[in-house]
Design an enzyme around this catalytic site. Structure first.
Site, PDB file in Angstrom:
ATOM      1  N   ASP A  90       0.677  -1.634   0.288  1.00  0.00           N
ATOM      2  CA  ASP A  90      -0.190  -0.445   0.472  1.00  0.00           C
ATOM      3  C   ASP A  90       1.188   1.505  -0.363  1.00  0.00           C
ATOM      4  O   ASP A  90       1.920   0.996  -0.050  1.00  0.00           O
ATOM      5  CB  ASP A  90      -1.174  -0.176   1.176  1.00  0.00           C
ATOM      6  N   HIS A 105       8.597  -5.200  -1.247  1.00  0.00           N
ATOM      7  CA  HIS A 105       7.649  -6.129  -1.927  1.00  0.00           C
ATOM      8  C   HIS A 105       6.773  -5.202  -2.979  1.00  0.00           C
ATOM      9  O   HIS A 105       5.572  -5.882  -3.588  1.00  0.00           O
ATOM     10  CB  HIS A 105       6.967  -7.083  -1.041  1.00  0.00           C
ATOM     11  N   GLY A 170       3.616  -4.674  13.581  1.00  0.00           N
ATOM     12  CA  GLY A 170       3.340  -4.993  13.070  1.00  0.00           C
ATOM     13  C   GLY A 170       3.257  -6.603  11.671  1.00  0.00           C
ATOM     14  O   GLY A 170       2.701  -5.985  10.289  1.00  0.00           O
ATOM     15  N   THR A 171       4.384  -6.960  12.266  1.00  0.00           N
ATOM     16  CA  THR A 171       5.117  -8.262  11.029  1.00  0.00           C
ATOM     17  C   THR A 171       4.835  -9.529  11.751  1.00  0.00           C
ATOM     18  O   THR A 171       5.246  -9.078  12.965  1.00  0.00           O
ATOM     19  CB  THR A 171       6.130  -7.594  10.491  1.00  0.00           C
TER      20      THR A 171
HETATM   21  P1  NAD Z   1       1.175 -10.884   8.252  1.00  0.00           P
HETATM   22  O1  NAD Z   1      -0.292 -11.067   8.270  1.00  0.00           O
HETATM   23  O2  NAD Z   1       1.625 -12.119   8.452  1.00  0.00           O
HETATM   24  O3  NAD Z   1       1.017 -10.131  10.080  1.00  0.00           O
HETATM   25  C1  NAD Z   1       0.405  -9.766  10.035  1.00  0.00           C
HETATM   26  C2  NAD Z   1       0.631  -8.523  12.296  1.00  0.00           C
HETATM   27  O4  NAD Z   1       0.284  -8.006  11.635  1.00  0.00           O
HETATM   28  C3  NAD Z   1       1.143 -10.560  12.955  1.00  0.00           C
HETATM   29  O5  NAD Z   1       1.934 -10.256  13.417  1.00  0.00           O
HETATM   30  C4  NAD Z   1      -0.017  -9.463  13.877  1.00  0.00           C
HETATM   31  O6  NAD Z   1      -0.204  -9.551  14.809  1.00  0.00           O
HETATM   32  C5  NAD Z   1       0.187  -8.150  13.504  1.00  0.00           C
HETATM   33  N1  NAD Z   1      -1.260  -6.907  13.466  1.00  0.00           N
HETATM   34  C6  NAD Z   1      -2.086  -7.388  13.362  1.00  0.00           C
HETATM   35  N2  NAD Z   1      -2.512  -6.139  13.752  1.00  0.00           N
HETATM   36  C7  NAD Z   1      -1.868  -5.361  14.096  1.00  0.00           C
HETATM   37  C8  NAD Z   1      -2.305  -3.287  14.317  1.00  0.00           C
HETATM   38  N3  NAD Z   1      -3.263  -3.077  14.490  1.00  0.00           N
HETATM   39  N4  NAD Z   1      -0.964  -2.989  15.251  1.00  0.00           N
HETATM   40  C9  NAD Z   1       0.058  -3.771  15.154  1.00  0.00           C
HETATM   41  N5  NAD Z   1      -0.077  -5.381  14.814  1.00  0.00           N
HETATM   42  C10 NAD Z   1      -0.742  -5.856  14.319  1.00  0.00           C
HETATM   43  O7  NAD Z   1       2.366 -10.057   7.540  1.00  0.00           O
HETATM   44  P2  NAD Z   1       3.661  -9.476   6.937  1.00  0.00           P
HETATM   45  O8  NAD Z   1       4.283  -9.865   8.553  1.00  0.00           O
HETATM   46  O9  NAD Z   1       3.378  -8.146   7.165  1.00  0.00           O
HETATM   47  O10 NAD Z   1       3.890 -10.170   5.912  1.00  0.00           O
HETATM   48  C11 NAD Z   1       3.160 -11.242   5.404  1.00  0.00           C
HETATM   49  C12 NAD Z   1       3.445 -10.128   3.589  1.00  0.00           C
HETATM   50  O11 NAD Z   1       2.264  -9.628   3.236  1.00  0.00           O
HETATM   51  C13 NAD Z   1       4.046  -8.814   3.038  1.00  0.00           C
HETATM   52  O12 NAD Z   1       5.038  -9.509   2.394  1.00  0.00           O
HETATM   53  C14 NAD Z   1       3.010  -8.266   2.424  1.00  0.00           C
HETATM   54  O13 NAD Z   1       3.635  -7.735   1.435  1.00  0.00           O
HETATM   55  C15 NAD Z   1       1.739  -8.474   2.499  1.00  0.00           C
HETATM   56  N6  NAD Z   1       0.354  -7.862   2.935  1.00  0.00           N
HETATM   57  C16 NAD Z   1       1.051  -6.217   2.585  1.00  0.00           C
HETATM   58  C17 NAD Z   1       0.092  -5.695   3.131  1.00  0.00           C
HETATM   59  C18 NAD Z   1      -0.398  -3.972   3.106  1.00  0.00           C
HETATM   60  O14 NAD Z   1       0.213  -3.779   1.694  1.00  0.00           O
HETATM   61  N7  NAD Z   1      -1.231  -3.316   4.266  1.00  0.00           N
HETATM   62  C19 NAD Z   1      -1.433  -6.383   3.515  1.00  0.00           C
HETATM   63  C20 NAD Z   1      -1.874  -7.767   3.999  1.00  0.00           C
HETATM   64  C21 NAD Z   1      -0.337  -8.466   3.808  1.00  0.00           C
END
Ligand code: NAD
Length: 227
Positions: A90, A105, A170-171
């Site tokens: 995003d 990414h 948040g990862t």
């Molecule tokens: P993930 O879904 O694996 O992990 C998300 C993490 O965020 C979790 O550890 C969770 O506990 C935490 N989380 C949830 N709500 C939260 C909050 N309110 N505040 C802080 N943390 C919170 O995602 P990731 O580790 O980013 O890796 C997966 C892949 O997902 C990445 O490669 C990315 O490109 C992709 N992705 C991107 C988006 C986006 O661009 N917004 C959305 C979904 C996935």
């Protein structure tokens, strides 16, 4: 000279802007198979399905706004040399005013030629079959799919090595090579992790909180410190 803060973000920072994470309850991988929408093989097999998946993500992005966690991080630029390394596709860090961002990414708002990797902006929200590059090749989303190289990884590693403070937000630290970035931190660096469901790591200050709950406070503390 300003001290350097490197912030490494994942889907969790954008969750409270309404963009689903991948692995949480109700996350995107519960609704889709990775293999069907986020691999080069998927695009070869069923390009319409993959393009549609990203068209939906892009439409959702158009409806969302940076939240207070994104906006607070941008304030760090008043006093620090801030670099945000994001796994997110995003553009909420850009829209919050952060100047120096490394997208590991890729970006939802860009497409890429399947012939020569040239990048093009996506001017409306959709990318469809038949949308071609200047050489006549099909355009694909400019995102890094599972199994593909992460071209910005070396730049990101250099930034992490030269930071005084490394903040992770948040990862799930499940996606590699991005999750390896923490291993490039030096012993002297302060490492902070903010995630309501954090991965426990030795030597890291962990705050099991949502990004919007804790990031504004952390930023205020950093801005008022004497560093
Ligand atoms: P993930 O879904 O694996 O992990 C998300 C993490 O965020 C979790 O550890 C969770 O506990 C935490 N989380 C949830 N709500 C939260 C909050 N309110 N505040 C802080 N943390 C919170 O995602 P990731 O580790 O980013 O890796 C997966 C892949 O997902 C990445 O490669 C990315 O490109 C992709 N992705 C991107 C988006 C986006 O661009 N917004 C959305 C979904 C996935």
């Amino acid at each position: 000279m300003f001290k350097k803060i490197v912030v490494f973000t994942g889907a969790g920072i954008s969750a409270e802007s309404g963009l689903g994470t991948f692995r949480d309850v109700g996350g995107l991988w519960k609704k889709y198979n990775i293999e069907d929408v986020a691999t080069p093989e998927a695009f070869n097999k069923n390009p319409s399905l993959v393009l549609d998946f990203y068209n939906q993500r892009r439409k959702q992005l158009l409806k969302s706004k940076p939240n207070v966690a994104h906006l607070s991080l941008a304030k760090l630029q008043k006093k620090f040399n801030l670099v945000v390394i994001t796994q997110n596709i995003d553009n909420l860090h850009e829209r919050s005013g952060v100047k120096n961002i490394i997208h590991l990414h890729g970006k939802l708002t860009e497409s890429r030629s399947t012939l020569d990797n040239k990048i093009y902006p996506i001017n409306n929200s959709e990318l469809n079959l038949g949308d071609l590059c200047s050489k006549g090749g099909q355009l694909r989303p400019n995102v890094v799919w599972f199994g593909e190289d992460v071209p910005n990884m070396n730049n990101a590693i250099d930034e992490v090595k030269s930071a005084s403070i490394f903040i992770i937000i948040g990862t799930s630290l499940n996606v590699y090579p991005a999750a390896n970035l923490i291993n490039y931190c030096l012993k002297s660096q302060r490492i902070i992790l903010i995630d309501p469901n954090p991965t426990r790591i030795n030597g890291v200050e962990i705050f099991a909180k949502k990004a919007t709950e804790f990031v504004p406070k952390l930023v205020d503390d950093l801005l008022s410190s004497n560093n």
